[in-house]
Design a protein around this motif. Structure first.
Motif, short mmCIF file in Angstrom:
data_model
loop_
_atom_site.label_atom_id
_atom_site.label_comp_id
_atom_site.label_asym_id
_atom_site.label_seq_id
_atom_site.Cartn_x
_atom_site.Cartn_y
_atom_site.Cartn_z
N HIS A 1 49.71 -78.78 44.01
CA HIS A 1 50.46 -79.72 43.16
C HIS A 1 49.58 -80.23 42.02
CE1 HIS A 1 53.27 -82.89 42.07
NE2 HIS A 1 52.26 -83.76 42.12
N THR A 2 48.30 -80.48 42.31
CA THR A 2 47.39 -81.01 41.30
C THR A 2 47.10 -79.98 40.22
OG1 THR A 2 46.37 -82.42 42.98
CG2 THR A 2 45.16 -82.11 40.93
N ILE A 3 46.82 -78.73 40.60
CA ILE A 3 46.49 -77.72 39.59
C ILE A 3 47.70 -77.36 38.75
CG2 ILE A 3 44.61 -76.79 41.00
CD1 ILE A 3 46.38 -74.36 41.60
N ALA A 4 48.90 -77.54 39.32
CA ALA A 4 50.12 -77.28 38.54
C ALA A 4 50.19 -78.23 37.35
CB ALA A 4 51.36 -77.40 39.41
N GLY A 5 49.73 -79.46 37.54
CA GLY A 5 49.72 -80.43 36.46
C GLY A 5 48.71 -80.09 35.38
N LEU A 6 47.76 -79.21 35.70
CA LEU A 6 46.75 -78.79 34.73
C LEU A 6 47.10 -77.47 34.06
CD1 LEU A 6 43.57 -79.71 36.80
CD2 LEU A 6 44.34 -80.83 34.72
N GLY A 7 48.25 -76.88 34.43
CA GLY A 7 48.67 -75.65 33.78
C GLY A 7 48.35 -74.39 34.54
N PHE A 8 47.79 -74.51 35.76
CA PHE A 8 47.51 -73.32 36.57
C PHE A 8 48.72 -73.03 37.46
CE2 PHE A 8 43.37 -75.10 35.55
CZ PHE A 8 42.67 -73.97 35.13
N VAL A 9 48.83 -71.78 37.89
CA VAL A 9 50.02 -71.34 38.61
C VAL A 9 49.65 -70.84 39.99
CG1 VAL A 9 51.91 -69.64 38.62
CG2 VAL A 9 51.22 -70.72 36.47
N SER A 10 50.48 -71.17 40.97
CA SER A 10 50.33 -70.68 42.34
C SER A 10 51.69 -70.33 42.90
CB SER A 10 49.65 -71.73 43.22
OG SER A 10 49.63 -71.31 44.58
N ASP A 11 51.69 -69.37 43.82
CA ASP A 11 52.94 -68.94 44.44
C ASP A 11 52.96 -69.30 45.93
OD1 ASP A 11 55.45 -67.73 44.40
OD2 ASP A 11 54.65 -65.80 45.06
N ASP B 1 51.82 -61.30 38.89
CA ASP B 1 51.19 -60.72 40.07
C ASP B 1 50.34 -59.54 39.65
OD1 ASP B 1 50.52 -59.52 42.47
OD2 ASP B 1 52.49 -59.82 43.37
N ILE B 2 49.02 -59.63 39.83
CA ILE B 2 48.14 -58.56 39.36
C ILE B 2 48.34 -57.27 40.14
CG2 ILE B 2 46.40 -60.19 38.55
CD1 ILE B 2 44.74 -59.56 41.02
N ARG B 3 48.93 -57.36 41.31
CA ARG B 3 49.17 -56.13 42.10
C ARG B 3 50.30 -55.28 41.49
NH1 ARG B 3 48.25 -59.84 46.45
NH2 ARG B 3 46.34 -59.32 47.58
N LYS B 4 51.10 -55.90 40.64
CA LYS B 4 52.22 -55.16 40.04
C LYS B 4 51.85 -54.56 38.68
CE LYS B 4 55.76 -57.86 42.43
NZ LYS B 4 56.93 -58.75 42.30
N MET B 5 50.59 -54.73 38.28
CA MET B 5 50.14 -54.10 37.04
C MET B 5 49.99 -52.59 37.26
SD MET B 5 47.37 -56.62 35.20
CE MET B 5 46.08 -56.32 36.38
N THR B 6 49.98 -51.85 36.17
CA THR B 6 49.73 -50.42 36.23
C THR B 6 48.55 -50.10 35.31
OG1 THR B 6 52.09 -49.99 36.55
CG2 THR B 6 50.71 -48.13 35.93
N PRO C 1 47.12 -63.10 31.86
CA PRO C 1 48.12 -64.08 31.40
C PRO C 1 47.88 -65.45 32.03
CG PRO C 1 49.19 -62.04 32.07
CD PRO C 1 47.77 -61.94 32.51
N ARG C 2 48.33 -66.48 31.37
CA ARG C 2 48.10 -67.85 31.84
C ARG C 2 48.86 -68.17 33.13
NH1 ARG C 2 51.55 -67.96 27.53
NH2 ARG C 2 53.59 -68.92 27.88
N ASN C 3 49.89 -67.36 33.45
CA ASN C 3 50.67 -67.63 34.66
C ASN C 3 50.26 -66.74 35.83
OD1 ASN C 3 51.70 -65.37 33.36
ND2 ASN C 3 53.77 -65.66 34.13
N THR C 4 49.03 -66.22 35.80
CA THR C 4 48.51 -65.44 36.93
C THR C 4 48.25 -66.37 38.11
OG1 THR C 4 47.43 -63.94 35.37
CG2 THR C 4 46.71 -63.84 37.66
N LYS C 5 48.52 -65.89 39.32
CA LYS C 5 48.38 -66.71 40.52
C LYS C 5 46.91 -67.01 40.81
CE LYS C 5 50.84 -64.01 43.32
NZ LYS C 5 51.60 -63.62 44.53
N VAL C 6 46.61 -68.28 40.97
CA VAL C 6 45.25 -68.70 41.25
C VAL C 6 44.75 -68.11 42.56
CG1 VAL C 6 43.85 -70.71 41.89
CG2 VAL C 6 45.38 -70.84 39.92
N GLU C 7 45.59 -68.09 43.58
CA GLU C 7 45.16 -67.62 44.89
C GLU C 7 44.79 -66.14 44.87
OE1 GLU C 7 49.72 -67.74 44.90
OE2 GLU C 7 48.06 -69.01 44.25
N GLN C 8 45.42 -65.36 43.99
CA GLN C 8 45.04 -63.94 43.89
C GLN C 8 43.65 -63.79 43.31
OE1 GLN C 8 48.06 -61.74 41.72
NE2 GLN C 8 48.96 -61.06 43.62
#
Length: 533
Positions: free
Chosen positions: A218-228, A466-471, A493-500
């Motif tokens: 929740h905190t990192i979302a307020g800073l512009g980072f993305v998680s799934d 999702d970096i796993r869906k890149m080619t 991209p700025r919306n890449t998942k932090v946990e990945q």
């Protein structure tokens, strides 16, 4: 202790980079209940500006009108809440009136995180052993004796960590037909009760850890980072979910986190986030069909007549059918400040090259000593390679497209660093495999820069990248790079998942840095190994 020491010793802006830079926070991720496997994460932001290059490029009418507002940083001001006059007059003088609401501070000394099960069981296990024993076999003793024993059991210390009712409810499934008044059954009973209470104890620990993880996300979302992970980390009371936290096949799911943020409101003060509907220059590149060129028909030497369609200054005329080209034409010097001196761009290069100031900052971070060897794994038309070379590095620029590699070499010539870059037409995976096989005979690579294609048309429609869906697969790209050097910069991209990005290295350090260009978060770069601040 190590985490807290790092927080105390590190300042929020201790590095001297070309552009203003600030550490937003730090965190430790643990991936197993025994806390043996962890990753140290740092979140940061670089404040980059290129208003001068934007002006030098010329602007559309709309941009000219918007420019003064942007440069003055004029924002919508919310009206201040009015306070009634009678609220400004004190109702009492002298002793300050105490607030009816009190701030309750919990004492963490007795928190479940700070207690081992063995200690807990020694203090409170006796109650559950005797209480369940009386529930199962109490009917076989006299009423007076049973009442006496029950009073003695209830007088035992209250469990401060687990609810007695919940524990007893779980233990109620013990069957009395399995027991009798024998020493052997007593030992069996003690063992079974301890086993069940241990499970509940660790389950409660997992719930507490998940609450911390949810708070972190929740905190990192307020800073512009993305998680799934919000749907996985939920406090819904589902015991099966909590119990399976360490068994979940998703490698991105972490077990626990400890974190500290230096300025949780930074995103509201210093940078405006882009809305999901907005598209930045880099993102739109991968929605366009790529130009197919056969190697046999390509010459790596630039011919101003044959290659006229690649000359940057001709771009507005070469692609008259491309409605978006005009937009990028008025940003041309943001891509290359020496654009008018003969820079080459193929059609995809207009959209995908890293803006020069961002590339300059990345080079500032990656090239710490002159003569460093940097591999640019997906060089494209050379924007990043040029900046690495200008910073004093020796660069190996790799790309599979001969046209783009031709552009990269000519652009390097414009910037006077052609002799500092080796251009290789090859598949990066083949180069990585060969480098690994070479072993000690190869020169040590100081760092690898990754800026692979970000995917197909569905990229912009996805809220989370999702970096796993890149080619090719983004995880495999990282693994191939790691075989060359542990020092990696991953441009995404700025919306890449932090946990990945954290799960790519299950032990070590990673820093995820946002690039705020002219007060808008454009991209992120994940730094690994010695590149992580």
């Amino acid at each position: 202790d190590r985490f807290m020491e790092s927080i105390i010793n590190e300042g929020s802006s201790h590095e001297q980079y070309l552009f203003p830079w600030k550490r937003l926070g730090s965190a430790f991720f643990w991936y197993s209940p025994d806390y043996s496997e962890f990753v140290e994460l740092s979140l940061s932001r670089a404040f980059i500006t290129d208003w001068d290059l934007q002006k030098a490029s010329g602007r559309t009418v709309e941009e000219q009108l918007a420019s003064p507002m942007e440069e003055l940083n004029i924002r919508e001001i919310k009206p201040k809440m009015r306070i009634r006059n009678d609220e400004l007059v004190p109702t009492k003088f002298g002793k300050k009136e105490r607030s009816k609401r009190r701030n309750v501070v919990k004492n963490d000394e007795y928190g479940i995180d700070n207690v081992k099960f063995e200690t807990y069981w020694h203090e409170y296990g006796t109650y559950y052993i005797y209480r369940t024993w009386l529930d199962l076999l109490g009917s076989e003793i006299s009423e007076d004796k049973r009442k006496e024993e029950m009073e003695r059991v209830e007088a035992m210390p209250m469990d401060p960590l687990l609810s007695r009712d919940d524990v007893m409810s779980s233990l109620s499934t013990l069957s009395m037909c399995e027991y009798s008044w024998t020493n052997e059954d007593w030992e069996k009973h003690v063992s079974e009760v301890e086993k069940r209470v241990r499970r509940l104890f660790h389950l409660a620990k997992a719930k507490t850890a998940k609450k911390r993880c949810a708070s972190f996300i929740h905190t990192i979302a307020g800073l512009g980072f993305v998680s799934d992970l919000e749907k996985d980390i939920s406090n819904d009371g589902d015991e099966d979910k909590y119990e399976s936290i360490s068994k979940k096949p998703d490698e991105d799911l972490f077990y626990d986190v400890a974190y500290e943020f230096f300025d949780p409101h930074l995103s509201q003060k210093d940078a405006a986030r882009l809305l999901p509907s907005e598209k930045d220059d880099r993102e739109e590149a991968h929605n366009l069909p790529s130009e197919v060129t056969h190697t046999s028909s390509i010459s790596f030497h630039f011919d101003p007549f044959r290659d006229r369609h690649l000359i940057g200054t001709e771009g507005i005329n070469v692609y008259p059918w491309d409605k978006k080209m005009k937009k990028y034409w008025f940003q041309r010097k943001r891509l290359f400040s020496r654009f008018d001196e003969g820079c080459l761009l193929d059609r995809e290069g207009w959209y995908s090259v890293t803006p020069e100031r961002i590339a300059e900052h990345i080079a500032d971070r990656m090239v710490t000593t002159k003569g460093s060897l940097i591999i640019d794994a997906f060089a494209g038309i050379g924007g990043n390679s040029i900046q690495f070379a200008l910073k004093g590095a020796r660069v190996i620029a790799i790309d599979m497209d001969p046209v783009r590699l031709k552009c990269a070499r000519e652009n390097a010539r414009v910037y006077g660093v052609e002799d500092k870059i080796d251009f290789i037409l090859a598949d990066f995976f083949s180069v990585a495999a060969g480098w690994k096989e070479g072993g000690g005979s190869r020169r040590k690579v100081d760092a690898v820069f990754l800026s692979p294609p970000w995917g197909g048309p569905e990229y912009l429609t996805n809220e989370i990248f999702d970096i796993r869906k890149m080619t090719p697969d983004g995880v495999k790209i990282f693994e191939a790079s790691h075989a060359i050097s542990p020092n990696i910069a991953y441009f995404l991209p700025r919306n890449t998942k932090v946990e990945q990005l954290t799960s790519l290295c299950k032990s070590g350090k990673v820093e995820i840095e946002q690039a705020s260009l002219n007060k808008k978060i454009k991209v992120i770069t994940a730094y690994y190994g010695n590149l992580a601040s």
